[in-house]
Design a protein around this motif. Structure first.
Motif, PDB file in Angstrom:
ATOM      1  N   CYS A 106       0.784  -1.234   0.000  1.00  7.24           N
ATOM      2  CA  CYS A 106       0.000   0.000   0.000  1.00  7.24           C
ATOM      3  C   CYS A 106       0.819   1.289   0.000  1.00  7.24           C
ATOM      4  N   ILE A 107       2.077   1.250   0.422  1.00  2.59           N
ATOM      5  CA  ILE A 107       2.845   2.498   0.415  1.00  2.59           C
ATOM      6  C   ILE A 107       3.381   2.831  -0.969  1.00  2.59           C
ATOM      7  N   GLN A 108       3.418   1.849  -1.849  1.00  2.00           N
ATOM      8  CA  GLN A 108       3.854   2.138  -3.214  1.00  2.00           C
ATOM      9  C   GLN A 108       2.908   3.153  -3.837  1.00  2.00           C
ATOM     10  N   ASP A 109       3.468   4.038  -4.627  1.00  2.00           N
ATOM     11  CA  ASP A 109       2.657   5.093  -5.232  1.00  2.00           C
ATOM     12  C   ASP A 109       3.118   5.297  -6.666  1.00  2.00           C
ATOM     13  N   ASP A 110       2.374   4.704  -7.594  1.00  2.00           N
ATOM     14  CA  ASP A 110       2.719   4.792  -9.012  1.00  2.00           C
ATOM     15  C   ASP A 110       1.679   5.581  -9.801  1.00  2.00           C
ATOM     16  N   ARG A 111       1.086   6.575  -9.149  1.00  2.00           N
ATOM     17  CA  ARG A 111       0.073   7.371  -9.847  1.00  2.00           C
ATOM     18  C   ARG A 111       0.643   8.097 -11.055  1.00  2.00           C
ATOM     19  N   ASP A 112       1.932   8.368 -11.052  1.00  4.89           N
ATOM     20  CA  ASP A 112       2.548   9.051 -12.192  1.00  4.89           C
ATOM     21  C   ASP A 112       2.416   8.238 -13.474  1.00  4.89           C
ATOM     22  N   GLY A 113       2.305   6.921 -13.354  1.00  6.55           N
ATOM     23  CA  GLY A 113       2.154   6.065 -14.525  1.00  6.55           C
ATOM     24  C   GLY A 113       0.730   5.999 -15.050  1.00  6.55           C
ATOM     25  N   CYS A 114      -0.170   6.689 -14.386  1.00  3.54           N
ATOM     26  CA  CYS A 114      -1.592   6.679 -14.788  1.00  3.54           C
ATOM     27  C   CYS A 114      -1.874   7.897 -15.661  1.00  3.54           C
ATOM     28  N   ASP A 115      -1.325   7.896 -16.853  1.00  2.00           N
ATOM     29  CA  ASP A 115      -1.440   9.072 -17.721  1.00  2.00           C
ATOM     30  C   ASP A 115      -2.836   9.269 -18.299  1.00  2.00           C
ATOM     31  N   ILE A 116      -3.710   8.273 -18.200  1.00  2.00           N
ATOM     32  CA  ILE A 116      -5.070   8.451 -18.714  1.00  2.00           C
ATOM     33  C   ILE A 116      -6.075   8.700 -17.587  1.00  2.00           C
ATOM     34  N   ALA A 117      -5.584   8.741 -16.332  1.00  2.47           N
ATOM     35  CA  ALA A 117      -6.475   8.934 -15.191  1.00  2.47           C
ATOM     36  C   ALA A 117      -7.033  10.354 -15.185  1.00  2.47           C
ATOM     37  N   THR A 118      -8.277  10.465 -14.779  1.00  6.08           N
ATOM     38  CA  THR A 118      -8.920  11.771 -14.678  1.00  6.08           C
ATOM     39  C   THR A 118      -8.443  12.470 -13.402  1.00  6.08           C
ATOM     40  N   PRO A 119      -8.571  13.790 -13.351  1.00  5.48           N
ATOM     41  CA  PRO A 119      -8.226  14.510 -12.109  1.00  5.48           C
ATOM     42  C   PRO A 119      -9.032  13.998 -10.909  1.00  5.48           C
TER      43      PRO A 119
END
Length: 150
Positions: A106-119
């Motif tokens: 759970c501490i991993q944070d790869d949101r930067d790889g979610c280039d199609i994610a909405t705000p």
């Protein structure tokens, strides 16, 4: 953040949690769970269009991590409520082995790889991460107290 359940004349456990932040954290967890469910349900069909792209796969993985964070935080908060009501002991509320596995995931944070994610999804992910980290700190405090007693 600390939590101290109301004193009912007998104290069978040690805690230093403050009641107001705990209650707010519980309310926040429940609100985020509902918001995440609603968002993911409403947007699942749209996301399937690009399901084979790297961005979509990253987003699905992070959505699952977000869901895991929310479920794990809520499970801990419900355990605290059970201790508070006298249903279980602190020793039963904490499973150090599972806690460490969950933290690793759970501490991993790869949101930067979610280039199609909405705000909106990125905001949900950020708030879920923040909530999880607060709940994990509370659980680690209790786990440390119990490991020092053994």
């Amino acid at each position: 953040m600390t939590y101290d359940p109301p004193f009912n004349g007998k104290r069978n456990y040690d805690s230093n949690f403050v009641i107001v932040p705990f209650s707010k954290t519980y309310d926040e967890a429940l609100t985020l769970l509902v918001e995440a469910r609603d968002y993911l349900s409403a947007n699942r069909k749209r996301d399937r269009i690009n399901q084979l792209s790297d961005g979509a796969i990253n987003q699905f993985r992070e959505e699952m991590r977000m869901t895991t964070r929310l479920i794990r935080a809520m499970a801990w908060l419900l355990s605290v409520r059970a201790v508070e009501s006298g249903e279980i002991e602190w020793a039963d509320a904490v499973d150090s082995d599972d806690l460490m596995v969950d933290i690793k995931i759970c501490i991993q944070d790869d949101r930067d790889g979610c280039d199609i994610a909405t705000p909106a999804l990125l905001s949900l992910m950020e708030r879920a991460h923040s909530l999880y980290m607060r709940a994990a700190r509370m659980e680690l405090q209790v786990a440390a107290r119990h490991s020092s007693r053994d």
